[in-house]
Scaffold this motif. Structure first.
Motif, mmCIF file in Angstrom:
data_model
loop_
_atom_site.group_PDB
_atom_site.id
_atom_site.type_symbol
_atom_site.label_atom_id
_atom_site.label_comp_id
_atom_site.label_asym_id
_atom_site.label_seq_id
_atom_site.Cartn_x
_atom_site.Cartn_y
_atom_site.Cartn_z
ATOM 1 N N TRP A 92 0.846 -1.203 0.000
ATOM 2 C CA TRP A 92 0.000 0.000 0.000
ATOM 3 C C TRP A 92 0.881 1.252 0.000
ATOM 4 N N ASP A 93 1.904 1.243 0.846
ATOM 5 C CA ASP A 93 2.816 2.385 0.932
ATOM 6 C C ASP A 93 3.528 2.625 -0.408
ATOM 7 N N LEU A 94 3.986 1.555 -1.049
ATOM 8 C CA LEU A 94 4.620 1.696 -2.368
ATOM 9 C C LEU A 94 3.655 2.313 -3.371
ATOM 10 N N GLY A 95 2.401 1.889 -3.321
ATOM 11 C CA GLY A 95 1.407 2.441 -4.230
ATOM 12 C C GLY A 95 1.116 3.903 -3.948
ATOM 13 N N GLU A 96 0.906 4.206 -2.686
ATOM 14 C CA GLU A 96 0.544 5.572 -2.290
ATOM 15 C C GLU A 96 1.677 6.570 -2.524
ATOM 16 N N HIS A 97 2.919 6.126 -2.385
ATOM 17 C CA HIS A 97 4.082 7.015 -2.516
ATOM 18 C C HIS A 97 4.979 6.620 -3.687
ATOM 19 N N GLN A 98 4.392 6.023 -4.702
ATOM 20 C CA GLN A 98 5.147 5.495 -5.836
ATOM 21 C C GLN A 98 6.066 6.542 -6.472
#
Length: 124
Positions: A92-98
């Protein structure tokens, strides 16, 4: 809200891991991003510091994915890397802060003289 996706798809043609969530959110994470930000000790290192810079990963593929319990996804990559466990929160973090992760990677490549392409560097 749960960070566990309701649907996971490996899109080999576009080189994306697609994660769909119950609230309608969809993240599409490039294979290269997933590989260079692997949560493994091989990439992250065993202590403080930036870990090992991953280079030559532009064309890496995800060749397999395995659910680990109810908390993570284990990805296997075409370069043989398979030791990272991607927790739902981390994905989720990778997606949100890609965009931020991508810029940090490109900056580090530039600072350390790394390349996204694999193979020997050509000098003309």
């Amino acid at each position: 809200m749960s960070t566990r996706p309701t649907d996971i798809r490996i899109r080999k043609q576009s080189r994306l891991l697609q994660l769909v969530y119950a609230d309608g959110q969809v993240w599409e994470l490039p294979f290269e991003l997933l590989r260079v930000w692997s949560p493994s000790a091989e990439v992250r290192g065993h202590g403080a510091g930036p870990g090992t810079l991953q280079t030559g990963k532009r064309d890496v593929l995800v060749t397999g994915a395995e659910m680990i319990g109810n908390y993570a996804l284990k990805l296997t990559f075409s370069d043989g890397h398979d030791s990272g466990l991607y927790s739902w929160d981390y994905l989720w973090d990778l997606g949100e802060h890609q965009d931020d992760y991508w810029q940090r990677y490109l900056q580090r490549l530039e600072q350390e003289g790394g390349r996204r392409e694999s193979g020997p560097q050509q000098h003309f």
